[in-house]
Design a protein around this motif. Sequence first.
Motif, PDB file in Angstrom:
ATOM      1  N   ILE A  60      -8.525   8.371  10.411  1.00 20.14           N
ATOM      2  CA  ILE A  60      -9.206   7.704   9.755  1.00 20.14           C
ATOM      3  C   ILE A  60      -9.880   7.881   8.277  1.00 20.14           C
ATOM      4  O   ILE A  60     -10.490   6.361   8.107  1.00 20.14           O
ATOM      5  N   LEU A  61      -9.283   8.649   7.856  1.00 13.31           N
ATOM      6  CA  LEU A  61      -9.732   9.026   6.753  1.00 13.31           C
ATOM      7  C   LEU A  61      -8.291   7.715   5.960  1.00 13.31           C
ATOM      8  O   LEU A  61      -8.845   7.421   4.446  1.00 13.31           O
ATOM      9  N   GLY A  62      -7.525   7.881   6.287  1.00 14.86           N
ATOM     10  CA  GLY A  62      -6.697   6.854   5.724  1.00 14.86           C
ATOM     11  C   GLY A  62      -6.844   4.898   5.946  1.00 14.86           C
ATOM     12  O   GLY A  62      -6.350   4.451   5.332  1.00 14.86           O
ATOM     13  N   LYS A  63      -8.053   4.763   6.327  1.00 13.47           N
ATOM     14  CA  LYS A  63      -8.667   3.336   7.082  1.00 13.47           C
ATOM     15  C   LYS A  63      -9.174   3.254   5.081  1.00 13.47           C
ATOM     16  O   LYS A  63      -9.259   2.547   4.907  1.00 13.47           O
ATOM     17  N   LEU A  64     -10.113   3.944   4.821  1.00 12.14           N
ATOM     18  CA  LEU A  64     -10.440   4.409   3.448  1.00 12.14           C
ATOM     19  C   LEU A  64     -10.166   4.053   2.909  1.00 12.14           C
ATOM     20  O   LEU A  64      -9.712   3.240   1.994  1.00 12.14           O
ATOM     21  N   LEU A  65      -8.250   4.724   2.575  1.00 14.39           N
ATOM     22  CA  LEU A  65      -7.842   4.703   1.429  1.00 14.39           C
ATOM     23  C   LEU A  65      -6.937   3.553   1.043  1.00 14.39           C
ATOM     24  O   LEU A  65      -7.140   2.919  -0.122  1.00 14.39           O
ATOM     25  N   GLY A  66      -7.042   3.011   3.131  1.00 11.94           N
ATOM     26  CA  GLY A  66      -5.814   2.049   1.972  1.00 11.94           C
ATOM     27  C   GLY A  66      -6.724   0.093   1.722  1.00 11.94           C
ATOM     28  O   GLY A  66      -6.614  -0.270   1.010  1.00 11.94           O
ATOM     29  N   PHE A  67      -7.668   0.166   2.315  1.00 18.11           N
ATOM     30  CA  PHE A  67      -9.231  -0.335   1.361  1.00 18.11           C
ATOM     31  C   PHE A  67      -8.938   0.260  -0.074  1.00 18.11           C
ATOM     32  O   PHE A  67      -9.149  -0.960  -0.633  1.00 18.11           O
ATOM     33  N   ALA A  68      -9.477   1.499  -0.245  1.00 16.97           N
ATOM     34  CA  ALA A  68      -9.430   1.356  -2.174  1.00 16.97           C
ATOM     35  C   ALA A  68      -8.320   0.994  -2.390  1.00 16.97           C
ATOM     36  O   ALA A  68      -8.040   0.043  -3.436  1.00 16.97           O
ATOM     37  N   ILE A  69      -7.343   0.999  -2.093  1.00 18.77           N
ATOM     38  CA  ILE A  69      -5.677   0.058  -2.597  1.00 18.77           C
ATOM     39  C   ILE A  69      -5.659  -1.202  -2.646  1.00 18.77           C
ATOM     40  O   ILE A  69      -5.115  -1.866  -4.335  1.00 18.77           O
ATOM     41  N   GLU A  70      -6.378  -1.757  -1.573  1.00 19.05           N
ATOM     42  CA  GLU A  70      -6.191  -3.266  -1.114  1.00 19.05           C
ATOM     43  C   GLU A  70      -6.923  -3.745  -2.531  1.00 19.05           C
ATOM     44  O   GLU A  70      -6.667  -4.641  -3.365  1.00 19.05           O
ATOM     45  N   ILE A  71      -8.363  -3.212  -2.622  1.00 15.03           N
ATOM     46  CA  ILE A  71      -9.457  -3.553  -4.058  1.00 15.03           C
ATOM     47  C   ILE A  71      -8.854  -3.297  -5.363  1.00 15.03           C
ATOM     48  O   ILE A  71      -9.167  -4.376  -5.787  1.00 15.03           O
ATOM     49  N   ILE A 109       0.905  -0.993  -0.136  1.00 15.63           N
ATOM     50  CA  ILE A 109       0.346  -0.073  -0.282  1.00 15.63           C
ATOM     51  C   ILE A 109       0.914   1.091   0.009  1.00 15.63           C
ATOM     52  O   ILE A 109       0.837   2.482  -0.699  1.00 15.63           O
ATOM     53  N   ASN A 110       2.146   1.493   0.633  1.00 20.93           N
ATOM     54  CA  ASN A 110       2.629   2.496   0.990  1.00 20.93           C
ATOM     55  C   ASN A 110       3.797   2.281  -0.390  1.00 20.93           C
ATOM     56  O   ASN A 110       3.619   3.630  -0.485  1.00 20.93           O
TER      57      ASN A 110
END
Length: 673
Positions: free
Chosen positions: A447-458, A223-224
């Motif tokens: 908080i927004l980072g969790k959404l960012l990480g999820f989007a990149i994983e998808i 992700i990074n």
Amino acid sequence: MKTIKFPTVLIALFFIFGIVANFYWRLDTTWIAVTNLTVLILFGIHFRLSNKHFFQKIYFSLFTCLLSFCIGMLTYSLHYHPGYKNHYSHFLSDADLMKGTISERLKSNDYAEKYYFKITRINDKKVFGKILLTVPKKVSTEKFHAGDELYIKGELTPIAKSFNPYQFDYASYLEKQNVFHQLNLKAGTYLKAATNHNLDFYVETYRNKLLGSFKIHHFTNDINHIIDALLLGQRQDMNSQVTDNYTNAGVIHILAISGLHIAILYALLLFFLKPLNRFKNGKLLQFIIIIVFLWLFAILSGLSASVVRSVVMFSLISFGLYLNRSGNIYNILAVSMLIILLCNPNFLFDVGFQLSYVAVFSIVWLQPFYRSFKPSRFKLVNYFVDLLTISFVAQIGVLPLSLYYFHQVPLLFFLANLVVIPLSSFVLILGIAILAFNFTIPGLAIILGKLLGFAIEIMNQYIAWIASFETFAIKDIPFSFSLLLIFYLMLTALVLWLYEKEYSRLILFLSSSFAFQILILFTLWQSKQGSEFIVFNNKKSTLLTEKRKDRISVYSNDSLPKENKNLKAYSCGNFNQTLEVQPLQNVLFYDNRKILVIDSLGVYSLNQKTDILLLIQSPKVNLNRVIETIHPKAVIADATNYKSYVNRWKSTCETKKIPFHATAEKGFYKIEN
């Protein structure tokens, strides 16, 4: 009356011809400068004469093209570093102690880190120039940073050409970056001095500070690395599997900063700076802020060819908006290209630069055909249709270049782009927002980072799923430069006919299509002519090939020789001829020449007189005794041997005055009839 304006596109085209001409001819700079002055005087004369006529004379057009051509030649000559007397390449014989600074870290491998190193001094002489510095990880586990000043003792060596036939020519690529030599750093041969606080240092420092702010999110490495690539174009540490997935899915352009990223950044800047238009001189302030931000972003992301192209274009568009003028898009493309190539003509040979301009030109040129197509009254449906259509048009435009450089076509790029472009745009916008919050409101950023990480994983999982359909990625497609030119001529003729269905344009398209097919047949016939024997530079196992017309015999003990990337490249370069795999033998014959292979067992017959001795897998033999026994005319050592053995054999051959070829040092060995 004023002279009729000459088309900017044509001026840019002849300027490019001038760069290409001097790239191959390398004419003397003084001679080119005198020629430029002469042509400039003649151009000025015809410019004055053309003002006296209502209709422009052809002589003025010819001298405009000629002047553009000459300026292109002069521009390349002035940017060719070895042409200057104080370039380091003129002092190689005196090179003992070198001083310089690290300018950029490149993509590393499992064994070494690589950097661009700017030399400032050789002994007591002031010089300039850039080399490739390789630092084995066993020599130093510490990573160097931009601005690090080093004193180095070592020998500069020319960068070797491609080590195997039809492989990517890294030496040629670096030459176009004005990098001509390399240095392999050894333990005890360098001293790290004080850090030089130059532009490279500050760029890397602030870039690392921005990207380092994401550490509070504790993302995984994958992700990074996606964040580093999407936000600031840094792909040095990206996992090779992730890169291969994006490549095979046909969306590798997402990981390179390009027009999409700059367009999003430009739109965000326009949105947030819109209130400035209410104030006096607010429009000027808005223009200045946008230009500064765009160029700061370009510098932080490494000033790659695609980034510079996009930033120059949007700078010109922004300037046009400030003047309340909307320029012709073709002129904007041409002017941006001229500006970039005047500053760095080597960008012309950059694959990213070529793909970027061709894709944009294709989208613009074919716009009348797909803009009128609206299949639904729902905007969301039309958005995705436009997305697919634009992706298809861009893919068609870059198809010949993709075939020439990458030899593959991902058939599922439609499905990949349908999800990845909107998702990557969302990730980019969210990433920019989180980057700002990392320094201002860390709690909200997490908080927004969790959404960012999820989007990149998808996104990564979706790309991996698309790439898993290997049968839908056609690979190893043979394609020559002549086929590239004819293919583009055929595509151009087709589009011209679609614009105006005239008989002459139809004839041009049919003629170019016929020429394309004839060229394919001729290339296939030509590839089957002649024969050759190749000893490959293959580290894991010995690889030999014998080509005779339309058949290639492969000699190897590898369990899966056809999966070998070196053999794939060779087969593709020979237009995928029939491969016949045979076990490696100790004695081979080619063109009345006997080739003796001595492997790790070190077994050979005392009566075996031979022409060529091939040493593989580090045999423990007394080479001096072997030479006296079999009297070879040449000795070859492939890449499966220990380096210490190769050095010892090389010394023996020099003493015996027998030609010695080590593939790990000189690349593949070819025997032709």
